[in-house]
Design an enzyme around this catalytic site. Structure first.
Site, PDB file in Angstrom:
ATOM      1  N   ASP A 123       0.858  -1.188   0.000  1.00  0.00           N
ATOM      2  CA  ASP A 123       0.000   0.000   0.000  1.00  0.00           C
ATOM      3  C   ASP A 123       0.892   1.235   0.000  1.00  0.00           C
ATOM      4  O   ASP A 123       1.993   1.210   0.556  1.00  0.00           O
ATOM      5  CB  ASP A 123      -0.900   0.014   1.227  1.00  0.00           C
ATOM      6  N   ASP A 144      -7.171  -1.358  -4.542  1.00  0.00           N
ATOM      7  CA  ASP A 144      -8.214  -0.962  -3.590  1.00  0.00           C
ATOM      8  C   ASP A 144      -9.100   0.139  -4.181  1.00  0.00           C
ATOM      9  O   ASP A 144     -10.319   0.127  -4.014  1.00  0.00           O
ATOM     10  CB  ASP A 144      -7.592  -0.442  -2.288  1.00  0.00           C
TER      11      ASP A 144
END
Length: 180
Positions: A123, A144
């Site tokens: 991330d 995401d």
């Protein structure tokens, strides 16, 4: 009614996976885990940051205490979700569903690749929504984002597009016999 071909969903999936994986590879190559850089500080303060993290859990880092269990369980969940979306693609009723399913496929596959190969998801997008629900939004990635956009598209489909179909009288939907 003309059949809707799901081919574009697979193209969208491929685009999401390529951009997602490329961004994660660049993140891992050029930054150390835990590095944080403010982006556009003069314009936005600390609203936008680049923060390299590895998430062994699911959304919002929710997961079991054992990273191996997380890896196995969340990979299996992603596989089931991918299979289910492919099944649903054969039953789409509107083009917006095809786009949404392509985004979900790309997001699920992008994060599953990380989970299987690396044990956790890379991330790096770190955005602050000023005092909205929490102090800072959890760090996320392109996969995401694709899933989030897909959920917005599905809500639009459920609220606006399906409602139009519900307003169409059932007799108009039935095929009328050709009396020629």
């Amino acid at each position: 009614m003309k059949a809707i071909k799901p081919t574009i969903a697979y193209v969208i999936m491929l685009i999401v996976v390529v951009f997602d994986q490329a961004s994660k590879v660049l993140t891992r190559l050029y930054t150390a885990e835990g590095d944080t850089f403010v982006i556009g500080e003069k314009l936005f303060g600390e609203t936008f940051r680049f923060t390299h993290l590895t998430n062994t859990g699911a959304a919002f880092s929710i997961g079991l205490s054992n990273p191996l269990y997380n890896r196995i369980i969340f990979s299996l969940i992603a596989l089931v979700a991918i299979g289910f979306i492919i099944f649903l693609l054969k039953r789409v009723t509107h083009r917006i569903q095809v786009y949404a399913f392509g985004l979900v496929l790309g997001g699920a596959l992008g994060n599953m690749i990380d989970r299987v190969l690396l044990g956790g998801v890379t991330d790096f997008i770190d955005v602050d929504f000023p005092d909205f629900i929490m102090y800072r939004w959890p760090v996320f990635n392109i996969a995401d984002s694709a899933v989030f956009i897909a959920m917005v598209l599905m809500m639009i489909d459920m609220i606006f597009i399906r409602e139009e179909k519900a307003l169409t009288p059932a007799s108009d939907l039935q095929e009328k016999p050709d009396n020629s």
